[in-house]
Design an enzyme around this catalytic site. Sequence first.
Site, PDB file in Angstrom:
ATOM      1  N   GLY A   1     -17.306 132.136  44.385  1.00  0.00           N
ATOM      2  CA  GLY A   1     -16.447 132.032  45.446  1.00  0.00           C
ATOM      3  C   GLY A   1     -15.323 131.163  45.302  1.00  0.00           C
TER       4      GLY A   1
ATOM      5  N   GLY B   1      -5.217 132.346  48.241  1.00  0.00           N
ATOM      6  CA  GLY B   1      -5.586 133.277  47.108  1.00  0.00           C
ATOM      7  C   GLY B   1      -4.941 133.094  45.626  1.00  0.00           C
TER       8      GLY B   1
ATOM      9  N   CYS C   1     -13.086 130.099  33.818  1.00  0.00           N
ATOM     10  CA  CYS C   1     -14.086 131.261  34.195  1.00  0.00           C
ATOM     11  C   CYS C   1     -13.306 132.818  34.224  1.00  0.00           C
TER      12      CYS C   1
ATOM     13  N   ASN D   1     -10.324 133.240  32.717  1.00  0.00           N
ATOM     14  CA  ASN D   1      -9.806 133.783  31.564  1.00  0.00           C
ATOM     15  C   ASN D   1     -10.865 134.785  30.922  1.00  0.00           C
TER      16      ASN D   1
ATOM     17  N   ARG E   1     -10.805 138.194  33.224  1.00  0.00           N
ATOM     18  CA  ARG E   1      -9.570 138.640  32.917  1.00  0.00           C
ATOM     19  C   ARG E   1      -9.398 139.517  31.720  1.00  0.00           C
TER      20      ARG E   1
ATOM     21  N   GLU F   1      -8.470 138.552  40.453  1.00  0.00           N
ATOM     22  CA  GLU F   1      -7.970 138.067  39.194  1.00  0.00           C
ATOM     23  C   GLU F   1      -6.742 137.643  38.618  1.00  0.00           C
ATOM     24  N   GLY F   2      -5.989 136.995  39.629  1.00  0.00           N
ATOM     25  CA  GLY F   2      -4.461 137.027  39.206  1.00  0.00           C
ATOM     26  C   GLY F   2      -3.811 138.319  39.645  1.00  0.00           C
ATOM     27  N   THR F   3      -3.021 138.065  40.510  1.00  0.00           N
ATOM     28  CA  THR F   3      -2.049 139.426  40.598  1.00  0.00           C
ATOM     29  C   THR F   3      -1.001 139.631  39.617  1.00  0.00           C
TER      30      THR F   3
HETATM   31  P1  TGC Z   1      -2.190 124.086  37.069  1.00  0.00           P
HETATM   32  O1  TGC Z   1      -1.803 122.795  37.378  1.00  0.00           O
HETATM   33  O2  TGC Z   1      -1.317 124.946  36.212  1.00  0.00           O
HETATM   34  O3  TGC Z   1      -3.470 124.009  36.420  1.00  0.00           O
HETATM   35  C1  TGC Z   1      -4.641 122.994  36.902  1.00  0.00           C
HETATM   36  C2  TGC Z   1      -5.507 122.927  35.611  1.00  0.00           C
HETATM   37  O4  TGC Z   1      -6.103 124.131  35.321  1.00  0.00           O
HETATM   38  C3  TGC Z   1      -5.796 124.199  33.748  1.00  0.00           C
HETATM   39  N1  TGC Z   1      -5.439 125.747  33.512  1.00  0.00           N
HETATM   40  C4  TGC Z   1      -6.291 126.461  32.861  1.00  0.00           C
HETATM   41  N2  TGC Z   1      -7.568 126.062  32.452  1.00  0.00           N
HETATM   42  C5  TGC Z   1      -8.187 127.113  31.804  1.00  0.00           C
HETATM   43  N3  TGC Z   1      -7.731 128.297  31.886  1.00  0.00           N
HETATM   44  C6  TGC Z   1      -6.583 128.660  32.615  1.00  0.00           C
HETATM   45  N4  TGC Z   1      -6.285 130.064  32.468  1.00  0.00           N
HETATM   46  C7  TGC Z   1      -5.815 127.695  33.209  1.00  0.00           C
HETATM   47  N5  TGC Z   1      -4.661 127.581  33.932  1.00  0.00           N
HETATM   48  C8  TGC Z   1      -4.348 126.474  34.126  1.00  0.00           C
HETATM   49  C9  TGC Z   1      -4.580 123.425  33.520  1.00  0.00           C
HETATM   50  O5  TGC Z   1      -4.333 122.939  32.178  1.00  0.00           O
HETATM   51  C10 TGC Z   1      -4.756 122.237  34.219  1.00  0.00           C
HETATM   52  O6  TGC Z   1      -5.719 121.476  33.702  1.00  0.00           O
HETATM   53  P2  TGC Z   1      -5.777 119.719  33.815  1.00  0.00           P
HETATM   54  O7  TGC Z   1      -7.068 119.342  33.008  1.00  0.00           O
HETATM   55  O8  TGC Z   1      -4.512 119.484  33.238  1.00  0.00           O
HETATM   56  O9  TGC Z   1      -5.808 119.317  35.477  1.00  0.00           O
HETATM   57  O10 TGC Z   1      -2.742 124.944  38.194  1.00  0.00           O
HETATM   58  P3  TGC Z   1      -1.866 125.559  39.637  1.00  0.00           P
HETATM   59  O11 TGC Z   1      -2.501 124.912  40.585  1.00  0.00           O
HETATM   60  O12 TGC Z   1      -0.427 125.474  39.411  1.00  0.00           O
HETATM   61  O13 TGC Z   1      -2.464 127.271  39.436  1.00  0.00           O
HETATM   62  C11 TGC Z   1      -1.758 127.808  38.425  1.00  0.00           C
HETATM   63  C12 TGC Z   1      -2.125 129.420  38.591  1.00  0.00           C
HETATM   64  C13 TGC Z   1      -1.188 129.947  39.882  1.00  0.00           C
HETATM   65  C14 TGC Z   1      -1.839 130.177  37.166  1.00  0.00           C
HETATM   66  C15 TGC Z   1      -3.616 129.387  38.945  1.00  0.00           C
HETATM   67  O14 TGC Z   1      -3.775 128.872  40.121  1.00  0.00           O
HETATM   68  C16 TGC Z   1      -4.010 130.998  38.924  1.00  0.00           C
HETATM   69  O15 TGC Z   1      -4.294 131.491  38.183  1.00  0.00           O
HETATM   70  N6  TGC Z   1      -4.099 131.840  40.330  1.00  0.00           N
HETATM   71  C17 TGC Z   1      -4.468 132.871  40.417  1.00  0.00           C
HETATM   72  C18 TGC Z   1      -5.816 132.887  41.123  1.00  0.00           C
HETATM   73  C19 TGC Z   1      -6.899 133.878  40.933  1.00  0.00           C
HETATM   74  O16 TGC Z   1      -6.599 134.452  39.512  1.00  0.00           O
HETATM   75  N7  TGC Z   1      -8.150 134.066  41.413  1.00  0.00           N
HETATM   76  C20 TGC Z   1      -8.975 135.142  41.106  1.00  0.00           C
HETATM   77  C21 TGC Z   1     -10.233 134.702  42.072  1.00  0.00           C
HETATM   78  S1  TGC Z   1     -11.748 135.280  41.277  1.00  0.00           S
HETATM   79  C22 TGC Z   1     -11.447 137.064  41.314  1.00  0.00           C
HETATM   80  O17 TGC Z   1     -10.526 137.566  41.890  1.00  0.00           O
HETATM   81  C23 TGC Z   1     -12.918 137.634  41.107  1.00  0.00           C
HETATM   82  S2  TGC Z   1     -12.263 139.569  41.093  1.00  0.00           S
HETATM   83  C24 TGC Z   1     -13.972 139.996  40.544  1.00  0.00           C
HETATM   84  C25 TGC Z   1     -14.304 141.225  40.272  1.00  0.00           C
HETATM   85  O18 TGC Z   1     -14.664 142.018  41.041  1.00  0.00           O
HETATM   86  O19 TGC Z   1     -14.000 141.590  39.002  1.00  0.00           O
HETATM   87  P1  FAD Z   2      -1.807 135.923  47.968  1.00  0.00           P
HETATM   88  O1  FAD Z   2      -2.066 134.887  47.148  1.00  0.00           O
HETATM   89  O2  FAD Z   2      -1.579 135.724  49.554  1.00  0.00           O
HETATM   90  O3  FAD Z   2      -0.373 136.907  47.429  1.00  0.00           O
HETATM   91  C1  FAD Z   2       0.461 137.790  48.318  1.00  0.00           C
HETATM   92  C2  FAD Z   2       1.584 138.280  47.340  1.00  0.00           C
HETATM   93  O4  FAD Z   2       2.390 137.196  46.917  1.00  0.00           O
HETATM   94  C3  FAD Z   2       1.153 138.879  46.112  1.00  0.00           C
HETATM   95  O5  FAD Z   2       1.939 139.860  45.855  1.00  0.00           O
HETATM   96  C4  FAD Z   2       1.336 137.787  45.148  1.00  0.00           C
HETATM   97  O6  FAD Z   2       1.643 138.173  43.562  1.00  0.00           O
HETATM   98  C5  FAD Z   2       2.745 137.070  45.823  1.00  0.00           C
HETATM   99  N1  FAD Z   2       2.700 135.707  45.313  1.00  0.00           N
HETATM  100  C6  FAD Z   2       2.076 134.781  45.422  1.00  0.00           C
HETATM  101  N2  FAD Z   2       2.414 133.518  44.857  1.00  0.00           N
HETATM  102  C7  FAD Z   2       3.424 133.685  44.392  1.00  0.00           C
HETATM  103  C8  FAD Z   2       4.453 133.286  43.555  1.00  0.00           C
HETATM  104  N3  FAD Z   2       4.140 131.876  43.192  1.00  0.00           N
HETATM  105  N4  FAD Z   2       5.468 133.924  42.954  1.00  0.00           N
HETATM  106  C9  FAD Z   2       5.609 135.048  43.296  1.00  0.00           C
HETATM  107  N5  FAD Z   2       4.729 135.678  43.918  1.00  0.00           N
HETATM  108  C10 FAD Z   2       3.666 135.180  44.672  1.00  0.00           C
HETATM  109  N6  FAD Z   2     -11.798 136.078  44.777  1.00  0.00           N
HETATM  110  C11 FAD Z   2     -12.903 135.369  44.273  1.00  0.00           C
HETATM  111  O7  FAD Z   2     -12.702 134.109  44.363  1.00  0.00           O
HETATM  112  N7  FAD Z   2     -14.096 135.903  43.980  1.00  0.00           N
HETATM  113  C12 FAD Z   2     -14.144 137.244  44.083  1.00  0.00           C
HETATM  114  O8  FAD Z   2     -15.289 137.831  43.505  1.00  0.00           O
HETATM  115  C13 FAD Z   2     -13.120 138.215  44.510  1.00  0.00           C
HETATM  116  N8  FAD Z   2     -13.459 139.582  44.254  1.00  0.00           N
HETATM  117  C14 FAD Z   2     -12.331 140.286  45.040  1.00  0.00           C
HETATM  118  C15 FAD Z   2     -12.519 141.992  45.102  1.00  0.00           C
HETATM  119  C16 FAD Z   2     -11.502 142.458  45.812  1.00  0.00           C
HETATM  120  C17 FAD Z   2     -11.953 143.973  45.789  1.00  0.00           C
HETATM  121  C18 FAD Z   2     -10.282 142.054  46.028  1.00  0.00           C
HETATM  122  C19 FAD Z   2      -9.320 142.932  46.483  1.00  0.00           C
HETATM  123  C20 FAD Z   2     -10.260 140.659  45.826  1.00  0.00           C
HETATM  124  C21 FAD Z   2     -11.342 139.853  45.449  1.00  0.00           C
HETATM  125  N9  FAD Z   2     -10.982 138.343  45.040  1.00  0.00           N
HETATM  126  C22 FAD Z   2     -12.142 137.512  44.763  1.00  0.00           C
HETATM  127  C23 FAD Z   2      -9.812 137.646  45.714  1.00  0.00           C
HETATM  128  C24 FAD Z   2      -8.599 137.892  44.782  1.00  0.00           C
HETATM  129  O9  FAD Z   2      -8.721 137.308  43.453  1.00  0.00           O
HETATM  130  C25 FAD Z   2      -7.197 137.479  45.525  1.00  0.00           C
HETATM  131  O10 FAD Z   2      -7.049 138.645  46.263  1.00  0.00           O
HETATM  132  C26 FAD Z   2      -6.019 137.278  44.662  1.00  0.00           C
HETATM  133  O11 FAD Z   2      -6.069 136.184  43.792  1.00  0.00           O
HETATM  134  C27 FAD Z   2      -4.626 137.341  45.484  1.00  0.00           C
HETATM  135  O12 FAD Z   2      -5.011 136.590  46.502  1.00  0.00           O
HETATM  136  P2  FAD Z   2      -4.436 137.060  48.007  1.00  0.00           P
HETATM  137  O13 FAD Z   2      -5.068 138.169  48.142  1.00  0.00           O
HETATM  138  O14 FAD Z   2      -4.689 136.016  49.078  1.00  0.00           O
HETATM  139  O15 FAD Z   2      -2.775 137.145  47.663  1.00  0.00           O
END
Ligand code: TGC
Ligand code: FAD
Length: 387
Positions: free
Chosen positions: A133, A140, A241, A243, A246, A366-368
């Site tokens: 979570g 997001g 996690c 990384n 993805r 996992e990151g758009t």
């Molecule tokens: P930022 O200031 O860049 O970094 C904060 C701290 O984190 C470190 N860091 C990382 N460490 C490990 N791996 C990475 N990929 C890292 N990226 C950054 C960084 O060095 C720093 O460390 P420290 O020790 O200096 O504090 O953070 P930010 O707030 O500016 O955010 C950066 C950004 C936008 C890239 C990050 O927030 C991001 O990746 N956003 C996307 C969110 C996302 O991917 N959510 C996924 C949710 S889980 C999911 O979707 C599961 S789907 C599951 C399924 O069904 O398969």
């Molecule tokens: P938003 O962050 O609101 O983004 C909306 C739009 O704005 C996107 O096009 C985005 O790319 C764009 N955008 C945002 N910021 C910027 C920027 N700085 N510059 C340019 N464009 C930007 N999450 C979990 O934690 N655990 C899970 O197990 C999990 N499973 C999922 C399963 C499914 C089926 C789905 C659909 C999602 C899941 N997620 C999970 C959530 C998923 O990680 C988020 O949906 C995703 O990180 C994007 O967040 P958001 O949908 O809130 O979009």
Amino acid sequence: MYNGVDFFHLSDLFSEEEKMIVQTVRQFVDEQFLPVVVPHHRAGTFPMELIPRLGELGALGVTIPEQYGGPGLSHFVYGLVMQELERGDSGLRSFASVQGSLVMFPIFSYGSEEQKRKWLPVLASGEKIGCFGLTEPDFGSNPGGMLTRARKDGDQWVINGSKMWITNGSIADVAVVWAQTEEGVQGFLVEKGMPGFEARTMEGKFSLRASVTAELSLQDCVVPESNRLPGVKGLRGPLSCLNEARYGIAWGAIGAASACYDEALAYARERVQFDRPIAGFQLTQHKLVEMLTEITKAQTLIYQLGRMKDNGKARHYHVSMAKRNNVAMALDVARSARTILAANGISDEYQTIRHMLNLESVLTYEGTHEIHTLIIGQEITGENAFK
Ligand code: TGC
Ligand code: FAD
């Protein structure tokens, strides 16, 4: 019978063990998963009865060492397994990547010895299910803004907040919940039934239907200090996690693309219009050649990333490039395959539409696609374009 897509003979570079694992998982998908996926996709359910089988296959926590119940295999093998599972359905790969990369990985990397012994063996076997979570209704792409808070109260923590879009959320025995604390973001193992914790299945998805997605609610949820992950503080905990997951998705997407290409090729050879198979028209051949070329390019990218990951040379921006490229590629392939199947391409009698719809989620989670563009952009220019 699916024989894989391997135009450049990349599997010649696999070890015998790697080839055998591919065959085993492929057979599982053919014989046990594909016969049941359509009713589950229609009903919006996951085939729960297959979870122990995934455990037996070693598909849950592929890289987790044997002492904690995992098979202790390489990251490359982990990728191969994800590719084969997603050839079946992105929801099947999602189940395994959440369990392995987003639940077992943080427990293994940041958990106490007691937490590892309690959870890893039962998660590896599939006896217990986990979820991750991080995402919230208003945070997001920017998880650093999360509102979920954990407050220390003696030897326990009180957590308040909500998480959304959580894969496996309402079928999970344990949720790795990330919350803001006075010392930065920390991870907590919130167990099913803990007071103040609730998970509700989200309905109405048109994508990833054979996967359970839920909302988590934490209202004065009390969690003992022994359930806090002691080994990490700060956003780098959850991001590390990601990384892992993805990386698995970058492999998995090739599986989904390959399933669509394989189906479109077979269909084009069979389907006759204007007195000849549609495979004989140049426009159809162009589509098939583009698909195969893009799949092959993605395979070479992931082959190198897989070896780099095992050599400790893969960085998060390498993973971003592979996830970004391979998922977009897979979605393009699925859409193109859908046009070859034409009307049949919108029916779930064929796999393509299911993959195509699934990949819309995979492009976002996992990151758009956009976020990965900015991660790579930041690496090559040194400029942060997120904020
Ligand atoms: P930022 O200031 O860049 O970094 C904060 C701290 O984190 C470190 N860091 C990382 N460490 C490990 N791996 C990475 N990929 C890292 N990226 C950054 C960084 O060095 C720093 O460390 P420290 O020790 O200096 O504090 O953070 P930010 O707030 O500016 O955010 C950066 C950004 C936008 C890239 C990050 O927030 C991001 O990746 N956003 C996307 C969110 C996302 O991917 N959510 C996924 C949710 S889980 C999911 O979707 C599961 S789907 C599951 C399924 O069904 O398969
Ligand atoms: P938003 O962050 O609101 O983004 C909306 C739009 O704005 C996107 O096009 C985005 O790319 C764009 N955008 C945002 N910021 C910027 C920027 N700085 N510059 C340019 N464009 C930007 N999450 C979990 O934690 N655990 C899970 O197990 C999990 N499973 C999922 C399963 C499914 C089926 C789905 C659909 C999602 C899941 N997620 C999970 C959530 C998923 O990680 C988020 O949906 C995703 O990180 C994007 O967040 P958001 O949908 O809130 O979009």
